[in-house]
Design an enzyme around this catalytic site. Structure first.
Site, mmCIF file in Angstrom:
data_model
loop_
_atom_site.group_PDB
_atom_site.id
_atom_site.type_symbol
_atom_site.label_atom_id
_atom_site.label_comp_id
_atom_site.label_asym_id
_atom_site.label_seq_id
_atom_site.Cartn_x
_atom_site.Cartn_y
_atom_site.Cartn_z
ATOM 1 N N ASN A 7 11.991 5.270 1.772
ATOM 2 C CA ASN A 7 10.695 5.908 1.596
ATOM 3 C C ASN A 7 10.615 7.016 2.640
ATOM 4 O OD1 ASN A 7 8.039 6.658 1.433
ATOM 5 N ND2 ASN A 7 7.205 4.592 1.593
ATOM 6 N N ARG A 89 11.445 6.013 -3.123
ATOM 7 C CA ARG A 89 10.040 6.047 -3.514
ATOM 8 C C ARG A 89 9.635 7.515 -3.650
ATOM 9 N NH1 ARG A 89 4.626 5.745 -0.207
ATOM 10 N NH2 ARG A 89 3.220 5.470 -1.965
ATOM 11 N N ARG A 239 -10.472 6.964 3.731
ATOM 12 C CA ARG A 239 -10.922 7.814 2.609
ATOM 13 C C ARG A 239 -12.160 7.197 1.967
ATOM 14 N NH1 ARG A 239 -5.419 7.011 -0.066
ATOM 15 N NH2 ARG A 239 -3.991 8.092 1.320
#
Ligand code: ADP
Length: 397
Positions: A7, A89, A239
């Site tokens: 990743n 990924r 977020r």
């Protein structure tokens, strides 16, 4: 067969090496601060941890060191040639990919085309692919996309009610993310329930630092809470999830905020951190709330209320739900979030067994009361294993 899962982020590379199909982890680690001062690798193999501190000017230099660690004295592999496949990924496949793929030049070009949709993620992901190809020439590289699982959504779920032209010309639509995790836990849930995935309607709740939910009908995603970007939907660590987009215009016009400040506000300063003023970490939010901290209590309440609202929405999308699945850091571990999110939903078909809920942490379990119309499950996610499995499937087919 040895499969390396990578990743690759802007300044970091997370990796895990598996023996497949046994799914045994041979080694894992994290390179941090690539291209910055203070470069380091934390490497684990055979229960031994090695720390390397040295500068890594490029992703190639970092991955080269990882290969040394994997093959060095007492390492997990004898030679780097033992690696039979690399699984990457990849965040954004846009509309080009609805499944994992063997990476070739065409795939790279298509991922490159999606850079405007994921400017922070796709370039470092691609860099990982390039480095993988150059350091392990001839070894098949497989791309596993965060967005792919949600490509089965119907237009009424993925279209925003903006001018259709924006979809056609600028690809503005809902894509959804965390697809590898939603797909993995949906499949595991079917195995856990010993029923064919094709016959199950599931709601999967991936509650980690980022958070999203998906409605999965017969093994296919039909709706999800994240949208054009991972900002939409649930309250997350930093977020906000859903909010009125006119707030952005208001802040630009009345507070003279510019695009960079708004970006920081929405990606780094909102969510649990913004509401509590202290932390994005749910464990700390829970501890603060238990100690009577007002803002932390409010952050916890807003977070769980949003999960509850989406459970209602996705229940309506599916019509009938066989099981609701909690996963990722918060979903797997926080009995308080699970209990508060499901408060008052017995009529809708969701009733927890309080004891089973309280005692379940990070293991597969059915935590529903006998009276619950839908099963309520905890299924730990494992995106790396999911990537290794898909890589193995593609290179052995
Ligand atoms: P990421 O999205 O970074 O992969 P994770 O899935 O690891 O995130 O989830 C991280 C979140 O899980 C953090 O907010 C952390 O506080 C939360 N978490 C982990 N363990 C617990 C716990 N025992 N109780 C509550 N929250 C927890």
């Amino acid at each position: 067969m040895k499969i390396l899962v990578i990743n690759s982020g802007s300044s970091s590379i997370k990796y895990k090496c598996f023996e497949m199909p046994e799914r045994t982890v041979l080694a894992s680690g994290l390179c941090e601060k690539i291209g910055e001062p203070g470069g380091r690798i934390t490497h684990r193999a055979a229960e031994r941890q090695t720390k390397i501190e040295q500068p890594f000017p490029t992703h190639a230099a970092a991955l080269e060191k990882v290969l040394d660690l994997l093959t060095g004295n007492g390492g997990a592999l004898a030679h780097k040639e033992d690696i039979s496949g690399v699984g990457h990924r990849l965040v954004h496949g846009g509309e080009a990919f609805s499944a994992s793929v063997l990476i070739d030049d065409e795939v790279i070009a298509a991922v490159r085309e999606n850079i405007p949709l994921a400017p922070l993620h796709n370039p470092p992901n691609l860099l990982g692919v390039e480095v993988g190809r150059s350091l392990l020439p001839g070894v098949p590289q497989v791309g596993v996309f965060d967005t792919a699982f949600h490509q089965s959504m119907p237009p009424e779920a993925y279209l925003y009610a903006l001018p259709y032209e924006l979809y056609r010309t600028s690809r503005v639509r809902r894509y959804g993310f965390h697809g590898t995790s939603h797909a993995y836990v949906a499949r595991r849930a079917a195995e856990f329930l010993q029923q064919p995935a094709e016959q199950l309607n599931l709601i999967t709740c991936h509650l980690g630092n980022g958070a999203s939910m998906a409605a999965v009908r017969g093994g296919k995603s039909v709706d999800t809470s994240m949208g054009f970007t991972p900002l939409e939907g649930l309250v997350m660590g930093t977020r906000p999830g859903d909010f009125d987009p006119a707030i952005i215009l208001y802040l630009m016009e009345n507070q003279q905020m510019d695009a960079a400040q708004i970006n920081k506000l929405l990606n780094k300063q909102s969510g649990l951190l913004g509401l509590s003023g202290k932390t994005n970490d749910m464990r700390e939010i829970e501890a603060l709330a238990a100690a009577g901290d007002g803002p932390a209590r409010l952050a916890f309440a807003v977070y769980c209320y949003r999960v509850r609202k989406y459970i209602g929405a996705l229940t309506a999308v599916l019509g009938h739900v066989d099981a609701l699945v909690f996963t990722a850091g918060v979903g797997e571990n926080s009995s308080a979030v699970r209990a508060t999110s499901l408060t008052g939903l017995a009529e809708l078909g969701y009733a927890l067994d309080p004891d089973k809920n309280a005692s379940t942490r990070g293991t597969e379990a059915d935590i529903s009361a006998a009276s619950s119309r839908a099963r309520i499950l905890v299924i730990p996610t494992d995106e790396e294993i999911a990537i290794a499995e898909q890589t193995y499937a593609i290179i052995t087919r």
